[in-house]
Write a protein that holds these residues in place. Structure first.
Motif: not given
Length: 204
Positions: A66-74
């Motif tokens: 979840v954290i990787f997805l949030i930062f990556g998409l941001a």
């Protein structure tokens, strides 16, 4: 007449004492119930209430995904406002978009894996290690112009590696130097990015 009054007084006193004793007994029982450790059944029920849903088998993979997805998409979304460029002539959005896309892919893989593979629950939150890694990243940005890419990369690897319980000076120093040489060959020599190998502090 006096005997009857004395008997009534003794009866009231006895009733009062019994009431106080009953109250004291109930209080002791309640305190013991509070101090008594929970049974296995109640502990299991509490664990079920505080845990994630049953279909999430690996909490560590789930939250890291979840954290990787949030930062990556941001990073990808923010990078859309800038010029992309090409691999040979990178624009300001090239590196954040590429890194964010890679991070989002890793997050998605980790998220899917959390539904398939069993894993341990999340342990204690390591505040000290988080602060060390954050400080390493900030120092890398601060040292890049003054000290150069070589020293900034070595400081980044050594300080962030110190957060590991397996940290040893010589092995991590070898990794840091190798990483610095790799970054110089790829970004400065290969791609021609304007990154100083040695910064202005050394007269370059």
């Amino acid at each position: 007449m006096g005997t009857a009054r004395a008997s009534a007084r003794e009866a009231r006193l006895s009733a009062f004492c019994q009431a106080r004793f009953s109250f004291l007994t109930d209080t002791i029982i309640k305190v013991q119930a509070l101090l008594k450790p929970p049974s296995a059944a109640s502990a299991g029920a509490l664990e079920k209430e505080t845990n994630l849903p049953s279909f999430i088998r690996n909490p560590q993979d789930f939250w890291s995904g979840v954290i990787f997805l949030i930062f990556g998409l941001a990073a990808v979304i923010i990078g859309n406002d800038y010029a992309m460029g090409s691999a040979g002539r990178m624009g300001p959005a090239y590196f954040p978009t590429a890194l964010g896309s890679l991070l989002a892919v890793i997050g998605a893989v980790s998220l899917v894996r959390s539904f398939i593979r069993h894993g341990e629950p999340i342990g204690r939150f390591a505040i000290k290690n988080l602060l060390l890694v954050t400080a390493a990243v900030l120092l890398f940005g601060l040292l890049m112009r003054g000290a150069g890419l070589l020293i900034a990369t070595v400081v980044l690897v050594m300080l962030s590696g110190y957060a590991s319980i397996k940290f040893k000076v010589l092995p991590f120093l070898a990794v840091a130097v190798g990483m610095a040489v790799f970054c110089i060959l790829v970004f400065v020599v290969g791609l021609g990015l304007p990154m100083p190998i040695f910064g202005s502090w050394f007269g370059f």
